[in-house]
Design a protein around this motif. Structure first.
Motif, PDB file in Angstrom:
ATOM      1  N   LEU A   1     -15.842 -20.666   3.643  1.00 31.21           N
ATOM      2  CA  LEU A   1     -15.440 -20.798   2.236  1.00 31.21           C
ATOM      3  C   LEU A   1     -15.433 -19.445   1.550  1.00 31.21           C
ATOM      4  N   ALA A   2     -16.444 -18.601   1.878  1.00 34.24           N
ATOM      5  CA  ALA A   2     -16.527 -17.279   1.247  1.00 34.24           C
ATOM      6  C   ALA A   2     -15.306 -16.440   1.609  1.00 34.24           C
ATOM      7  N   VAL A   3     -14.916 -16.467   2.890  1.00 38.98           N
ATOM      8  CA  VAL A   3     -13.758 -15.659   3.316  1.00 38.98           C
ATOM      9  C   VAL A   3     -12.474 -16.237   2.712  1.00 38.98           C
ATOM     10  N   ALA A   4     -12.402 -17.578   2.604  1.00 40.33           N
ATOM     11  CA  ALA A   4     -11.212 -18.195   2.001  1.00 40.33           C
ATOM     12  C   ALA A   4     -11.097 -17.818   0.523  1.00 40.33           C
ATOM     13  N   ALA A   5     -12.237 -17.796  -0.171  1.00 37.19           N
ATOM     14  CA  ALA A   5     -12.214 -17.496  -1.609  1.00 37.19           C
ATOM     15  C   ALA A   5     -12.066 -15.995  -1.866  1.00 37.19           C
ATOM     16  N   LEU A   6     -12.620 -15.175  -0.993  1.00 36.51           N
ATOM     17  CA  LEU A   6     -12.573 -13.713  -1.168  1.00 36.51           C
ATOM     18  C   LEU A   6     -11.882 -13.080   0.047  1.00 36.51           C
ATOM     19  N   PRO A   7     -10.537 -13.081   0.077  1.00 37.28           N
ATOM     20  CA  PRO A   7      -9.835 -12.540   1.252  1.00 37.28           C
ATOM     21  C   PRO A   7     -10.216 -11.085   1.552  1.00 37.28           C
ATOM     22  N   SER A   8     -10.675 -10.358   0.520  1.00 35.80           N
ATOM     23  CA  SER A   8     -10.984  -8.939   0.756  1.00 35.80           C
ATOM     24  C   SER A   8     -12.127  -8.766   1.754  1.00 35.80           C
ATOM     25  N   LEU A   9     -12.933  -9.821   1.934  1.00 38.70           N
ATOM     26  CA  LEU A   9     -13.976  -9.744   2.976  1.00 38.70           C
ATOM     27  C   LEU A   9     -13.337  -9.433   4.335  1.00 38.70           C
ATOM     28  N   ALA A  10     -12.140  -9.976   4.549  1.00 36.78           N
ATOM     29  CA  ALA A  10     -11.462  -9.749   5.832  1.00 36.78           C
ATOM     30  C   ALA A  10     -10.445  -8.623   5.761  1.00 36.78           C
ATOM     31  N   THR A  11      -9.918  -8.338   4.589  1.00 32.82           N
ATOM     32  CA  THR A  11      -8.778  -7.406   4.519  1.00 32.82           C
ATOM     33  C   THR A  11      -9.160  -5.986   4.102  1.00 32.82           C
ATOM     34  N   TRP A  12     -10.313  -5.817   3.434  1.00 30.52           N
ATOM     35  CA  TRP A  12     -10.633  -4.494   2.881  1.00 30.52           C
ATOM     36  C   TRP A  12     -10.760  -3.431   3.976  1.00 30.52           C
ATOM     37  N   LEU A  13     -11.516  -3.727   4.994  1.00 29.25           N
ATOM     38  CA  LEU A  13     -11.789  -2.721   6.036  1.00 29.25           C
ATOM     39  C   LEU A  13     -10.520  -2.329   6.809  1.00 29.25           C
ATOM     40  N   PRO A  14      -9.728  -3.292   7.315  1.00 27.47           N
ATOM     41  CA  PRO A  14      -8.506  -2.858   7.999  1.00 27.47           C
ATOM     42  C   PRO A  14      -7.564  -2.077   7.087  1.00 27.47           C
ATOM     43  N   ALA A  15      -7.500  -2.465   5.803  1.00 30.07           N
ATOM     44  CA  ALA A  15      -6.604  -1.754   4.885  1.00 30.07           C
ATOM     45  C   ALA A  15      -7.058  -0.317   4.689  1.00 30.07           C
ATOM     46  N   GLN A  16      -8.380  -0.074   4.731  1.00 32.08           N
ATOM     47  CA  GLN A  16      -8.902   1.289   4.530  1.00 32.08           C
ATOM     48  C   GLN A  16      -8.679   2.153   5.762  1.00 32.08           C
ATOM     49  N   VAL A  17      -8.838   1.557   6.951  1.00 34.94           N
ATOM     50  CA  VAL A  17      -8.922   2.363   8.170  1.00 34.94           C
ATOM     51  C   VAL A  17      -7.577   2.505   8.886  1.00 34.94           C
ATOM     52  N   LEU A  18      -6.745   1.461   8.850  1.00 36.48           N
ATOM     53  CA  LEU A  18      -5.551   1.455   9.703  1.00 36.48           C
ATOM     54  C   LEU A  18      -4.257   1.559   8.902  1.00 36.48           C
ATOM     55  N   ASP A  19      -3.211   2.028   9.583  1.00 38.27           N
ATOM     56  CA  ASP A  19      -1.879   2.011   8.998  1.00 38.27           C
ATOM     57  C   ASP A  19      -1.262   0.660   9.334  1.00 38.27           C
ATOM     58  N   LEU A  20      -1.156  -0.190   8.327  1.00 33.91           N
ATOM     59  CA  LEU A  20      -0.694  -1.558   8.593  1.00 33.91           C
ATOM     60  C   LEU A  20       0.791  -1.740   8.274  1.00 33.91           C
ATOM     61  N   SER A  21       1.499  -0.596   8.141  1.00 35.62           N
ATOM     62  CA  SER A  21       2.919  -0.730   7.801  1.00 35.62           C
ATOM     63  C   SER A  21       3.764  -1.084   9.024  1.00 35.62           C
ATOM     64  N   ILE A  22       3.142  -0.933  10.249  1.00 36.78           N
ATOM     65  CA  ILE A  22       3.911  -1.247  11.459  1.00 36.78           C
ATOM     66  C   ILE A  22       3.888  -2.759  11.663  1.00 36.78           C
ATOM     67  N   PRO A  23       5.061  -3.407  11.595  1.00 35.01           N
ATOM     68  CA  PRO A  23       5.045  -4.865  11.749  1.00 35.01           C
ATOM     69  C   PRO A  23       4.875  -5.275  13.208  1.00 35.01           C
ATOM     70  N   LYS A  24       4.337  -6.427  13.422  1.00 36.65           N
ATOM     71  CA  LYS A  24       4.240  -6.999  14.773  1.00 36.65           C
ATOM     72  C   LYS A  24       4.523  -8.479  14.623  1.00 36.65           C
ATOM     73  N   GLY A  25       5.689  -8.894  15.113  1.00 35.21           N
ATOM     74  CA  GLY A  25       6.144 -10.257  14.862  1.00 35.21           C
ATOM     75  C   GLY A  25       5.380 -11.284  15.659  1.00 35.21           C
ATOM     76  N   PRO A  26       5.391 -12.537  15.205  1.00 35.63           N
ATOM     77  CA  PRO A  26       4.713 -13.590  15.949  1.00 35.63           C
ATOM     78  C   PRO A  26       5.286 -13.718  17.363  1.00 35.63           C
ATOM     79  N   LYS A  27       4.419 -14.083  18.305  1.00 36.07           N
ATOM     80  CA  LYS A  27       4.743 -14.054  19.723  1.00 36.07           C
ATOM     81  C   LYS A  27       5.822 -15.066  20.113  1.00 36.07           C
ATOM     82  N   PHE A  28       5.683 -16.285  19.621  1.00 37.45           N
ATOM     83  CA  PHE A  28       6.559 -17.333  20.120  1.00 37.45           C
ATOM     84  C   PHE A  28       7.655 -17.695  19.110  1.00 37.45           C
ATOM     85  N   SER A  29       7.967 -16.756  18.245  1.00 38.90           N
ATOM     86  CA  SER A  29       8.898 -17.122  17.177  1.00 38.90           C
ATOM     87  C   SER A  29      10.349 -16.996  17.608  1.00 38.90           C
ATOM     88  N   GLU A  30      10.611 -16.348  18.750  1.00 39.40           N
ATOM     89  CA  GLU A  30      12.007 -16.166  19.161  1.00 39.40           C
ATOM     90  C   GLU A  30      12.616 -17.494  19.631  1.00 39.40           C
TER      91      GLU A  30
END
Lengths: 452, 165
Positions: free
Chosen positions: A423-452
């Motif tokens: 519930l905490a992660v659902a209510a506060l997405p930054s718990l999951a998103t803050w660290l990757p946003a700070q450390v990594l370049d997330l501008s490179i897209p990676k499409g879903p595996k089975f979407s073709e």
């Protein structure tokens, strides 16, 4: 008709799984059955079946698909650490470190679960191994059988959410998010989960009785921790790809075993056999899921799930809650691998267009958030009666000494704590998103595996 | 028939095990050398990671039959463990004959066709000059042929169980 066939396909899968045939065989069999219906109705052409070979070969031989080659290497590392007893040293070293404090044995078990479980690769291996050496120790320190079994089940299933756990590789792949990003996304929720577990363990903790036999070889314990931390650091800092980091960790484990004079033909043979059989099991299901999802998508399965998500509204939370509930319910009956490779790609491909995570401004961040929630939901389902996977493993590892009812009772507080974190992660997405946003370049897209 | 079961299982187990003994250490060593070479400034053009990928593909494919013969493929046995032995054997026989063997046949035929075309075209593996792609492609039909051997053994075993009643 468009939505009937994929719905029937899912129903047939559910029924056919009960046959007791290998899961991969069931997936392929149901896919073949519905492919022949699709061929008869003109929804599919015969030459499209040839795509199955090219999808399999392309996936397993693609140098960019670094995720897959890392799996056997991590399994090998875990098998070497287990077979040489270096992983067991970790428990005795932790028991010594926490031995004198109230709740110490419980803290030691949790610490080992968090550190060692990813190396074991599969929940079964980690929970079973932990139960073998932690259950007797906890009982000796005066923990009731329910408390001890619940704790071991919870600690053993931490491998599902702790990087570099193998489940996270496949969750990231299924959702189309970078693997290092999901590793980082899991750190804050994992820390919160551990904090809750530790607080509960301290509150319920018994005073230790006597000293555990301390590790003769604390170097082995430090090595296990070093391999885990090193592997994640190499990947996150961009110094090595996932398979390279996993290879270095596997080679490091073998080298350490050699230096400790514990690497012999028996140990190496057992590690290789375990690695080959577990990898084959994982990738045969992967092949099965690939064939199943190929036919499922041709029959309009993705549209069916998307229509379901759309019907629940576009606000984001209702489709997300429905998807999490579904994953949780599937986790009561199925192992994580089947859920992650079959259900997650379809659910993720439906959730993002339904507006889930749109406020986060980046598809990778939305993927990190959704991935973290799925991982926690799956881990919770392993602990939930009546079919929670970890519960049976603990019951089995105790050789029937701890009744299943006691294991259920002991695990319930941990299920509540996990739901709080979910519930905490659902209510506060930054718990999951803050660290990757700070450390990594997330501008490179990676499409879903089975979407073709 | 019991002899045929043992021979078929031994083929898939021994070949799968031998490939694992060679492939797993090669996969790990080759992938571990690549970053170290890069860190010390040695330009490798990725032959090591190519070798690792080939070892991974070979080991994985060759292990399918090994794991089938060893009973290592995961099954959901919540309901099926209560089936009488004859029903369980009949389901096993139907699953093997109706699903495993046709899948293997499809993959062997498509895989051999793909390897043959690759051979005729002189296709090379990625940027590395040393590896011909057809050898890499050949591992898929080989792996499914080993799975077919293990599947046939499973089918014969189920037939024996049915015959014994």
């Amino acid at each position: 008709m468009k939505l009937v066939l994929p719905a029937l396909m899912l129903l047939a899968l559910g029924l056919a799984l009960l046959s007791g045939l290998p899961v991969a065989v069931v997936l392929i069999g149901v896919a073949f059955l519905f492919a022949s219906i699709a061929l008869a109705t003109g929804a599919m052409r015969t030459d499209e079946l040839g795509a199955i070979f090219h999808r399999l070969y392309g996936t397993l031989s693609d140098r960019d698909e670094v995720v897959y080659a890392a799996v056997p290497m991590l399994l090998f590392m875990g098998a070497v650490l287990h077979e040489t007893g270096l992983a067991a040293n970790l428990l005795s070293a932790c028991a010594r470190a926490f031995g004198r404090v109230r709740g110490g044995p419980a803290l030691a078990t949790l610490a080992v679960g968090a550190i060692q479980a990813p190396a074991a690769g599969m929940i079964g291996a980690s929970t079973g191994a932990l139960a073998l050496y932690a259950l007797p120790a906890l009982r000796r320190h005066g923990y009731s059988s329910a408390d001890a079994a619940g704790l071991v089940a919870a600690a053993g299933s931490l491998g599902a959410v702790a990087p570099p756990g193998i489940m996270l590789f496949f969750v990231a792949d299924a959702i189309g998010v970078q693997v290092p990003a999901l590793f980082l996304a899991m750190l804050a929720p994992l820390a919160l989960l551990l904090a809750f577990y530790l607080a509960f363990a301290l509150a319920r903790g018994a005073q230790p009785r006597g000293e555990d036999a301390g590790s003769e070889d604390p170097g082995g314990a430090l090595l296990t921790v070093g391999l885990m931390v090193g592997l994640v650091a190499l990947v996150v800092l961009g110094l090595a790809t996932l398979s390279e980091a996993a290879a270095l960790a596997a080679a490091g484990a073998a080298l350490a075993a050699l230096l400790h004079r514990r690497l012999n033909r028996r140990v190496l043979g057992a590690a290789i056999r375990q690695t080959a059989l577990l990898s084959a099991m994982v990738f045969f299901i992967f092949v099965g899921a690939n064939v199943f999802s190929f036919v499922f998508r041709l029959l309009g399965g993705a549209e069916m799930v998307a229509a379901g998500a759309h019907a629940l509204g576009s606000g984001g939370y209702a489709p997300l809650a429905a998807a999490l509930l579904l994953v949780f319910a599937l986790g009561l009956f199925l192992d994580w691998l089947e859920i992650v490779v079959i259900a997650l790609p379809v659910l993720a491909a439906a959730l993002i267009p339904a507006g889930v995570g749109r406020d986060l401004g980046n598809a990778q961040l939305a993927g990190c958030w959704i991935g973290a929630l799925f991982a926690i939901a799956l881990q919770t389902s392993f602990l939930t009666p009546p079919f929670g996977y970890a519960l049976f493993l603990v019951h089995g590892a105790s050789r029937g000494e701890v009744p299943l009812a006691d294991v259920w009772r002991g695990a319930m507080p941990y299920v509540v704590l996990q739901l709080l974190v979910l519930l905490a992660v659902a209510a506060l997405p930054s718990l999951a998103t803050w660290l990757p946003a700070q450390v990594l370049d997330l501008s490179i897209p990676k499409g879903p595996k089975f979407s073709e | 028939m019991g002899h045929a079961v043992r021979v078929l299982e031994a083929v898939s187990v021994r070949i799968g095990s031998a490939v694992a003994w060679l492939g797993i250490p090669l996969m790990i060593l080759a992938a571990a050398v690549e970053p170290v070479a890069r860190w010390v400034g040695w330009r490798t053009d990725a032959p090591f990671s190519d070798a690792s990928t080939v070892a991974f593909l070979a080991t994985t494919m060759a292990s399918f039959g090994y794991a089938y013969a060893a009973g290592a493929h995961v099954r959901l046995d919540l309901v099926s463990r209560r089936f009488p032995p004859r029903i369980a054997a009949a389901i096993e026989l139907a699953g093997t004959l109706g699903i495993v063997l046709p899948l293997c046949a499809l993959m062997v035929v498509d895989g051999l066709d793909s390897a043959w075309r690759s051979f005729l075209q002189g296709e090379r593996w990625a940027d590395t000059a040393w590896a011909a792609q057809w050898i890499v492609r050949l591992w898929v039909p080989l792996g499914f042929a080993l799975l077919m051997a293990a599947g046939l053994a499973g089918a014969l075993r189920a037939l024996l169980a049915l015959a014994r009643g």
